[in-house]
Scaffold this motif. Structure first.
Motif, PDB file in Angstrom:
ATOM      1  N   ALA A 374       7.285  10.030   7.965  1.00 24.35           N
ATOM      2  CA  ALA A 374       7.436   9.016   6.923  1.00 24.35           C
ATOM      3  C   ALA A 374       6.088   8.685   6.297  1.00 24.35           C
ATOM      4  N   VAL A 375       5.029   8.808   7.117  1.00 26.41           N
ATOM      5  CA  VAL A 375       3.675   8.494   6.659  1.00 26.41           C
ATOM      6  C   VAL A 375       2.795   9.715   6.892  1.00 26.41           C
ATOM      7  N   LYS A 396      -0.131  10.827  -1.843  1.00 22.43           N
ATOM      8  CA  LYS A 396       0.977   9.896  -2.079  1.00 22.43           C
ATOM      9  C   LYS A 396       1.781  10.318  -3.299  1.00 22.43           C
ATOM     10  N   HIS A 400       5.346  11.564  -2.265  1.00 22.71           N
ATOM     11  CA  HIS A 400       6.171  10.351  -2.416  1.00 22.71           C
ATOM     12  C   HIS A 400       6.344   9.592  -1.104  1.00 22.71           C
ATOM     13  N   ARG A 401       5.250   9.420  -0.396  1.00 22.63           N
ATOM     14  CA  ARG A 401       5.263   8.612   0.818  1.00 22.63           C
ATOM     15  C   ARG A 401       3.863   8.066   1.064  1.00 22.63           C
ATOM     16  N   SER A 420       0.009   3.514  -0.927  1.00 23.12           N
ATOM     17  CA  SER A 420       1.420   3.367  -0.604  1.00 23.12           C
ATOM     18  C   SER A 420       2.320   3.570  -1.815  1.00 23.12           C
ATOM     19  N   SER A 470       8.947   3.840   8.963  1.00 18.99           N
ATOM     20  CA  SER A 470       9.915   4.894   8.646  1.00 18.99           C
ATOM     21  C   SER A 470      11.140   4.365   7.902  1.00 18.99           C
ATOM     22  N   VAL A 473      10.165   3.470   4.267  1.00 20.72           N
ATOM     23  CA  VAL A 473       9.909   4.675   3.464  1.00 20.72           C
ATOM     24  C   VAL A 473      11.223   5.351   3.094  1.00 20.72           C
ATOM     25  N   ASN A 477      12.472   5.851  -0.792  1.00 24.22           N
ATOM     26  CA  ASN A 477      12.716   7.164  -1.388  1.00 24.22           C
ATOM     27  C   ASN A 477      14.172   7.355  -1.793  1.00 24.22           C
TER      28      ASN A 477
END
Length: 597
Positions: A374-375, A396, A400-401, A420, A470, A473, A477
């Motif tokens: 997730a990161v 990022k 897209h995370r 972020s 998580s 995120v 998304n």
């Protein structure tokens, strides 16, 4: 928002970038858009843009012509402002030497240069001190304070820093020197010892000006100081500095610090761009020449052409170069410093490219896992700590995370930056990691954070971020969307329309640039230009064409769609002006696309 409540633009529920397209204008605001259009005698498209940004019909005239005098409140509304003004007035009256302690980014450089120019014009001896990013870190430190006092400083003013510098300000107290803090960063309830701490984001400030950058706070301070000196000098205005001449610096910082372009900030940028176009600041003039600006400066130039050059000094060179450049009047010196910054920016771009290749390869490998992270957290012993923030931002955008990039020194101490996505609070989780003992220090806000970590804790930190972020995120998304302001055709995408829409600007954070759709247009002459941009022409059904470009898109789904498709495509992007060999042309900058169904 439930699926039923959304107003899909052109019924696009999944674009090439995996986004839904949403009509930015809410149903209830359509009457307002029409009223603005009729009352102001402007096209309905401009009315839509303004209404979608919360402008009411009776506010339209003032919005299109923002006046600084109407939007700027009394400086005394800021907590401690009168104390700061009185102490500075005393220093000027007593001809005391003033030291200006600034940060190493554009906001810090512009804030420092404002004060230096003001004090020079009032005949006050002063110096600017910018700490070395690598060796001194952010903000005032006791050693630097002691140096300034040793060199004769009788008053120290910190700008864009200082609100949490407890140890350094205690050092100033012990040495018997007053400190004024002019800052805008988030801070806790506890205050460091100082003569005055002006920060619209301090807990007991009720001014409502928390959206100002440091340069905006400094301008407010100077406005109050000018008023105080005028009173002290029995209304003799002849020798007081012209504050309007400093608005180019305020605009530069306001754009580059990505603060909301609303209210007073918007007026600062509108008026500041007009001042900048006059090229009276030798440093800005040299910087614009180095950046090969063709045409009047616009927010894009400030944020993406001029800003990176000033920041390059703080990232990989002499951190004081930017402030020095913006505060001098000698054209020859300005040209020399601008050339140094140009070279440092070139070196920064090269280092960033090399670092990004490594980081992207590492991130892509992680994204191929059965359960992608997730990161993203990338790190290296070979990276420059001044560039990790740029690296995190690139990752990022691409994946897209939330993304972190960390540069470790030979002792295993890592300096990192994170960026972020909307809906994921990075600053909060970094502060939590500090509380858990996983980080030596760290902080920030929702969209960006900085940290210091030991290499031994990297694995535990990665697991901590995954555990805490998580769900957020995943949710962020799942709801990725692109807000569309309206539809255009290639024939209606003209310079005249662009210039009309610019009246609702300047656009940036808090006042997003309008996004338009070119429905069912054909792609012609698509080709890769530069390293990874895609240039093409968008053609409407009536045969009209508009020049277009998709930046950094060659290897993305959008780029592949442009290069391979022979079907009509819905194109979403922004309308811009492109200056080429002295002529001005309209250009469509693509953000997203989808095959027309």
């Amino acid at each position: 928002m439930s699926d039923a409540a959304k107003t899909y633009f052109l019924n696009v529920k999944e674009s090439a970038n995996g986004q839904v397209w949403i009509d930015r204008l809410k149903t209830g605001d359509r009457n307002t858009a029409q009223a603005i259009s009729q009352s102001m005698d402007v096209p309905e498209l401009l009315g839509r843009v303004m209404a979608a940004r919360g402008v009411k019909a009776d506010e339209a005239a003032a919005y299109l012509n923002p006046a600084l005098r109407d939007l700027m409140p009394d400086p005394s509304t800021l907590t401690d402002m009168d104390k700061a003004i009185n102490r500075a007035c005393d220093a000027i009256t007593a001809n005391q030497r003033i030291a200006i302690f600034g940060d190493y980014d554009v906001d810090g450089a512009c804030s420092s240069a404002q004060l230096a120019r003001y004090f020079m014009q009032t005949g006050i001896e002063n110096e600017i001190y910018i700490p070395d990013r690598i060796f001194e870190g952010y903000g005032p430190n006791p050693e630097a304070i002691a140096k300034l006092v040793e060199r004769g400083a009788q008053l120290i003013i910190t700008v864009d820093c200082g609100a949490t510098s407890f140890e350094a300000l205690e050092e100033a107290k012990s040495l018997g020197v007053d400190v004024i803090v002019l800052d805008h960063h988030q801070m806790g309830v506890e205050l460091p010892h100082c003569e005055a701490l002006v920060n619209p984001n301090r807990q007991d400030d009720l001014s409502g000006l928390g959206h100002l950058c440091a340069a905006g706070v400094v301008f407010m301070f100077l406005a109050g100081l000018n008023r105080k000196l005028r009173e002290t000098q029995n209304n003799n205005r002849g020798n007081l500095p012209d504050l309007m001449a400093l608005l180019d610096l305020v605009a530069f910082a306001t754009v580059c610090d990505v603060v909301p372009l609303i209210g007073l900030n918007r007026a600062f940028v509108v008026k500041g761009l007009q001042v900048m176009a006059q090229q009276k600041n030798a440093g800005l003039k040299a910087l614009m020449r180095a950046g090969r600006l063709d045409g009047p400066p616009r927010p894009y130039h400030l944020g993406f052409v001029l800003g990176p050059r000033v920041n390059a000094g703080g990232r990989i060179g002499d951190a004081a170069l930017g402030a020095r450049l913006l505060s001098i009047d000698d054209d020859t010196q300005a040209e020399e410093i601008a050339a140094q910054l140009e070279e440092l920016n070139r070196q920064r771009q090269l280092a960033e490219k090399q670092m990004l290749e490594v980081a992207t390869a590492e991130a892509e490998a992680e994204m191929q896992a059965a359960k992608p992270p997730a990161v993203l957290l990338t790190a290296s012993d070979d990276w420059h700590p001044g560039i990790v923030g740029l690296l995190a931002s690139r990752l990022k955008d691409k994946f897209h995370r939330p993304s972190f990039a960390i540069a470790f020194d030979r002792n295993g101490k890592g300096s990192g930056s994170g960026r972020s996505i909307h809906g994921v609070d990075l600053g909060g989780v970094v502060r939590a990691a500090v509380s858990e003992g996983l980080l030596d220090k760290g902080g920030g806000h929702a969209m960006a954070a900085g940290l210091t970590v030991n290499k031994d804790n990297l694995g535990a930190l990665r697991a901590f971020f995954e555990d805490k972020l998580s769900d957020a995120v995943l949710s962020a998304n799942e709801t990725r969307s692109l807000k569309i302001d309206g539809a255009l055709s290639a024939r209606s995408a003209t310079l005249e329309l662009y210039e009309l829409l610019e009246r609702a600007g300047p656009f940036g954070s808090g006042n997003s640039q309008p996004v338009f759709c070119l429905p069912a247009h054909s792609i012609r002459y698509a080709k890769i230009v530069g390293t990874d941009h895609v240039s093409f022409s968008a053609q409407s059904g009536d045969g009209a064409n508009v020049r277009a470009i998709a930046f950094r898109a060659a290897d993305t789904p959008v780029g592949k769609l442009l290069l391979d498709s022979n079907q009509p495509i819905h194109l979403a992007g922004t309308l811009n002006a492109d200056f080429w060999q002295g002529s001005k042309r309209v250009q469509f900058r693509l953000l997203d696309a989808v095959v027309a169904r």
